[in-house]
Design a protein around this motif. Structure first.
Motif, PDB file in Angstrom:
ATOM      1  N   LYS A  16      13.607   4.459  10.625  1.00 37.38           N
ATOM      2  CA  LYS A  16      14.368   3.978  12.011  1.00 37.38           C
ATOM      3  C   LYS A  16      13.235   3.818  13.150  1.00 37.38           C
ATOM      4  N   ASP A  17      12.536   5.045  13.041  1.00 37.46           N
ATOM      5  CA  ASP A  17      11.380   5.156  14.234  1.00 37.46           C
ATOM      6  C   ASP A  17      10.610   3.983  14.234  1.00 37.46           C
ATOM      7  N   GLY A  18      10.055   3.530  12.977  1.00 40.47           N
ATOM      8  CA  GLY A  18       9.216   2.422  12.963  1.00 40.47           C
ATOM      9  C   GLY A  18       7.812   2.547  13.515  1.00 40.47           C
ATOM     10  N   GLU A  19       7.361   3.902  13.692  1.00 37.18           N
ATOM     11  CA  GLU A  19       5.858   4.381  14.291  1.00 37.18           C
ATOM     12  C   GLU A  19       4.999   4.492  13.166  1.00 37.18           C
ATOM     13  N   GLU A  20       3.581   4.161  13.888  1.00 41.20           N
ATOM     14  CA  GLU A  20       2.323   4.213  13.016  1.00 41.20           C
ATOM     15  C   GLU A  20       2.146   5.756  12.918  1.00 41.20           C
ATOM     16  N   HIS A  21       1.587   6.293  11.848  1.00 38.37           N
ATOM     17  CA  HIS A  21       1.322   7.538  11.354  1.00 38.37           C
ATOM     18  C   HIS A  21      -0.187   7.877  11.120  1.00 38.37           C
ATOM     19  N   ALA A  22      -0.809   8.327  11.850  1.00 37.68           N
ATOM     20  CA  ALA A  22      -2.602   8.387  11.553  1.00 37.68           C
ATOM     21  C   ALA A  22      -2.515   9.328  10.295  1.00 37.68           C
ATOM     22  N   ASP A  23      -1.772  10.352   9.900  1.00 36.07           N
ATOM     23  CA  ASP A  23      -1.860  11.356   8.829  1.00 36.07           C
ATOM     24  C   ASP A  23      -0.620  11.437   8.241  1.00 36.07           C
ATOM     25  N   LEU A  24      -0.268  10.875   6.927  1.00 35.07           N
ATOM     26  CA  LEU A  24       0.881  10.950   6.280  1.00 35.07           C
ATOM     27  C   LEU A  24       1.203  12.551   5.730  1.00 35.07           C
ATOM     28  N   ASN A  25      -0.083  13.094   5.769  1.00 39.70           N
ATOM     29  CA  ASN A  25       0.172  14.408   5.119  1.00 39.70           C
ATOM     30  C   ASN A  25       0.791  15.130   5.848  1.00 39.70           C
ATOM     31  N   PRO A  82       0.717  -1.302  -0.040  1.00 40.41           N
ATOM     32  CA  PRO A  82      -0.105  -0.033   0.011  1.00 40.41           C
ATOM     33  C   PRO A  82       0.926   1.229  -0.074  1.00 40.41           C
ATOM     34  N   THR A  83       0.646   2.228  -0.965  1.00 39.60           N
ATOM     35  CA  THR A  83       1.333   3.566  -0.968  1.00 39.60           C
ATOM     36  C   THR A  83       0.412   4.694  -0.617  1.00 39.60           C
ATOM     37  N   VAL A  84       0.861   5.866  -0.089  1.00 46.41           N
ATOM     38  CA  VAL A  84       0.218   7.058  -0.113  1.00 46.41           C
ATOM     39  C   VAL A  84       1.161   8.268  -0.481  1.00 46.41           C
ATOM     40  N   GLY A  85       0.793   8.846  -1.430  1.00 45.98           N
ATOM     41  CA  GLY A  85       1.672   9.851  -2.058  1.00 45.98           C
ATOM     42  C   GLY A  85       1.036  11.267  -1.896  1.00 45.98           C
ATOM     43  N   VAL A  86       2.015  12.265  -1.683  1.00 44.75           N
ATOM     44  CA  VAL A  86       1.667  13.760  -1.163  1.00 44.75           C
ATOM     45  C   VAL A  86       2.592  14.425  -2.334  1.00 44.75           C
ATOM     46  N   PHE A  87       1.942  15.343  -3.149  1.00 40.30           N
ATOM     47  CA  PHE A  87       2.544  15.825  -4.380  1.00 40.30           C
ATOM     48  C   PHE A  87       2.447  17.447  -4.095  1.00 40.30           C
ATOM     49  N   ALA A  88       3.538  18.224  -4.785  1.00 41.72           N
ATOM     50  CA  ALA A  88       3.261  19.535  -4.741  1.00 41.72           C
ATOM     51  C   ALA A  88       3.707  20.103  -6.256  1.00 41.72           C
ATOM     52  N   LYS A  89       3.575  21.497  -6.498  1.00 36.95           N
ATOM     53  CA  LYS A  89       4.039  21.902  -7.823  1.00 36.95           C
ATOM     54  C   LYS A  89       5.488  22.034  -7.521  1.00 36.95           C
ATOM     55  N   LYS A 137       0.770  -0.787   8.597  1.00 37.84           N
ATOM     56  CA  LYS A 137       0.601   0.653   8.734  1.00 37.84           C
ATOM     57  C   LYS A 137       1.848   1.375   9.323  1.00 37.84           C
ATOM     58  N   VAL A 138       2.869   0.834   9.137  1.00 35.07           N
ATOM     59  CA  VAL A 138       4.295   1.536   9.494  1.00 35.07           C
ATOM     60  C   VAL A 138       5.095   1.768   8.161  1.00 35.07           C
TER      61      VAL A 138
END
Length: 669
Positions: free
Chosen positions: A649-658, A562-569, A627-628
């Protein structure tokens, strides 16, 4: 000599009997007188009873005859030796100059041997002398070097073949202090630090060893004919050079305009292998064009392809990998193989450059990093030379195994815009050579005709030494299994593409990228000098589709996750060219340091919602497992890799990848 000996055998018993009788007569006289005489006159021995006078006369005659015969024998022997000596000098004077040295050695050794053997053939005392002389003859270094020039030897020169029968490794090494003819290849018989392989990992280890041990003697053994060089430019910047002689100069302009060589160091940086053992301050030597075919772990030595051996104290295996080929091509025959390039080495770049300038059509099989980079590079050249460039792969788009589908499709269009004909979902069924053309038959019925094939379908780790060395090969990832310190055995380390190491965050892995080769080689070199450091580095890799589009990645980047992408100009600063201008190097991993990987400060600019647009200017793609975040791609975002390292390295779950994406400041102009 034989006549004198026969006479002596007949006369010796008489002499011994006469001497015994004289002694007995003297003893009887003493007993009869009751006391030992104070003096026995010489005349008494010739006037005793029982005819002793006649026997003593015979005895004197025998002694005189023996002395005379000995003198005659000595005279004849000296005369014969002088004659043979003059004949030998005349023979040597007619021998070519380069064979004189060996003739002298042979004459000095063989002639005394002949005399000694004749003198002692009955007693057996000659055997130890002959053995010693043969050992001395075998140690002479000149015999193998001028073997073809030596004239036919006389029968008395029998010891000479012993030198020819000596093992090549022994015969080629001159004895200490002798000024003999140089052997074809000179190299040390022992190296305190032995590095197998001449790639990035090996050079990084050598530099690290010398940094911690300035007097270290390091020997690099490589089957390539070149000094250690960088591989990334072979599929990137070298193809964009304006220099028509780039295949000879091997200098290229980076995206920032600065020029450099692909070699890590010039030849003056190294010392010759022959000087390694005697170099006062040590150094790094490269024994090129030699392959290690056997490794004796217990004996701490290796065997080269010419059967010579080199011992070591500590050894690094950095043999890299071997490019894969398609079985349909391997089975297609010699004509197809002659027109196929497996791109990996410097010679492959030179060969493909020549092919691209002379042929009309090139087909690249493979849609990964290497295949896509070569497609873009050759596509740009097609504008100048009307070269047809075709790229085919089984995935739906370029980098289909790495990038999410939407980004893979975008990349495919980018490659097409470079002048490349892209064939997706193409599975090769067969390859044949007909009418001066290669015919590639696809499983869906499509037929492609081309002049040359470039197979860019992956890499197999080179583990040829595993069997002889008794080293373990990982069954899942390939490569030599090593511990946290990159050790395979107590005094053997492995680095680079051939190492299968344990990642404390991501599990056991094997990585085939430049940064991993640099860092793992450097750490292995430190540990070879006693550092005992664990390998905790998260290596990165990068790929450039020309000077305008590039990306850097770290961790596990698998499109099946699973992937989540955040893009900008994107702006003008968000290109590989701008990145190299800022860092000052085209090899971007060289500018990285672990010290920068501290807690980043997030941008205050709000992040937009994740959306997939047709224009992916710049952005961050997160790869998730349970989810990591286990992998990150920075798309046209550069010099932010320490931040990505810390997130993994931290290996934490993130609720909002934005919110996580803000750490990379991608929304700042």
């Amino acid at each position: 000599m034989l006549t004198c000996r026969t006479a002596w055998k007949k006369l010796a018993p008489l002499a011994r009997a006469n001497s015994t009788q004289c002694r007995q007569s003297g003893r009887r006289t003493v007993l009869n007188n009751g006391r030992r005489p104070t003096l026995i006159p010489k005349a008494h021995m010739s006037t005793g009873a029982g005819g002793a006078g006649r026997e003593n006369a015979v005895y004197a005659l025998l002694v005189g005859g023996t002395c005379l015969a000995g003198g005659v024998y000595a005279y004849r022997t000296a005369k014969a030796d002088g004659r043979r000596y003059q004949e030998r000098l005349e023979q040597m004077s007619s021998t070519p100059d380069r064979a004189v040295g060996e003739e002298l050695v042979t004459s000095v050794q063989s002639e005394p041997l002949a005399v000694q053997t004749a003198d002692t053939e009955e007693t057996g005392a000659a055997e130890p002398v002959v053995e010693a002389s043969l050992e001395e003859a075998a140690e002479q270094p000149a015999a193998p070097a001028v073997e073809d020039a030596v004239p036919e030897q006389e029968p008395e020169s029998s010891p000479a073949p012993a030198a020819e029968e000596a093992p090549p490794s022994e015969a080629a090494e001159p004895a200490p202090g002798l000024d003999s003819a140089p052997s074809p290849v000179k190299f040390p018989t022992h190296a305190p630090y032995l590095l197998i392989g001449g790639g990035t990992a090996s050079f990084a280890a050598a530099r690290s060893i010398r940094a911690r041990d300035p007097g270290a003697r390091v020997l690099i053994v490589t089957d390539e004919p070149d000094l250690p060089y960088m591989r990334p430019p072979l599929s990137k910047e070298l193809w964009f050079s304006d220099d028509p002689n780039v295949t000879e100069t091997l200098r290229f302009k980076q995206w920032n305009g600065k020029e450099r060589s692909i070699y890590f160091q010039p030849s003056s940086f190294y010392i010759s292998p022959a000087e390694l053992e005697s170099a006062e301050n040590g150094g790094v030597a490269v024994l090129s064009g030699r392959k290690v075919v056997h490794m004796d772990v217990r004996g701490n030595k290796i065997q080269l392809d010419d059967n010579t051996e080199i011992s070591y104290d500590k050894c690094l295996i950095a043999t890299g990998g071997v490019p894969r080929n398609l079985q349909v091509i391997e089975r297609a025959g010699e004509e197809v193989m002659k027109r196929t390039t497996l791109f990996r080495k410097l010679e492959d770049f030179r060969s493909l450059d020549k092919v691209s300038r002379t042929l009309k059509s090139i087909t690249i099989i493979g849609g990964g990093f290497l295949g896509s980079e070569l497609a873009c590079a050759l596509g740009r050249r097609s504008d100048e030379s009307a070269l047809e460039v075709i790229q085919m792969f089984p995935e739906r788009g370029n980098m289909g195994k790495v990038l999410p589908e939407y980004l893979s499709n975008w990349t495919t269009e980018k490659v097409k815009n470079e002048g490349v004909k892209v064939l997706a979902e193409a599975l090769v069924k067969s390859v044949t050579f007909q009418d001066d053309k290669l015919e590639i038959q696809l499983k869906d019925g499509r037929l492609i005709k081309t002049d040359h094939i470039v197979a860019a379908v992956g890499l197999e780790p080179n583990v040829d030494l595993a069997k002889s060395a008794g080293l373990e090969v990982d069954s899942d990832f390939g490569g030599y299994r090593v511990n946290a310190e990159l050790q395979a055995r107590a005094n053997i380390w492995v680095a680079g593409d051939a190492a299968c190491f344990y990642d404390i965050r991501l599990g056991r892995r094997r990585v085939e990228h430049h940064d991993h080769a640099v860092v793992s080689g450097r750490l292995a070199g430190e540990n070879m000098t006693g550092a005992n450091k664990p390998y905790w580095h998260q290596s990165m890799f990068w790929s450039d589709l020309g000077p305008d589009v590039g990306y850097e990645a770290i961790g596990i980047v698998d499109s099946s996750l699973p992937t989540v992408g955040v893009f900008a100009k994107a702006t003008e600063k968000d290109t590989p060219k701008a990145a190299t201008e800022q860092s000052g190097t085209g090899i971007r991993s060289e500018s990285e340091t672990e010290d920068v990987a501290t807690s980043p400060v997030a941008s205050s600019t709000p992040a937009p919602a994740v959306q997939h647009k047709d224009d992916y200017g710049k952005g961050v793609i997160f790869y998730l497992r349970d989810k990591v975040v286990v992998g990150i791609i920075l798309w046209n975002v550069f010099n932010r890799m320490p931040i990505a390292r810390k997130i993994i390295k931290d290996g934490e779950e993130h609720a909002d990848l934005n919110e996580v994406a803000k750490l990379f400041n991608i929304h700042e102009d």
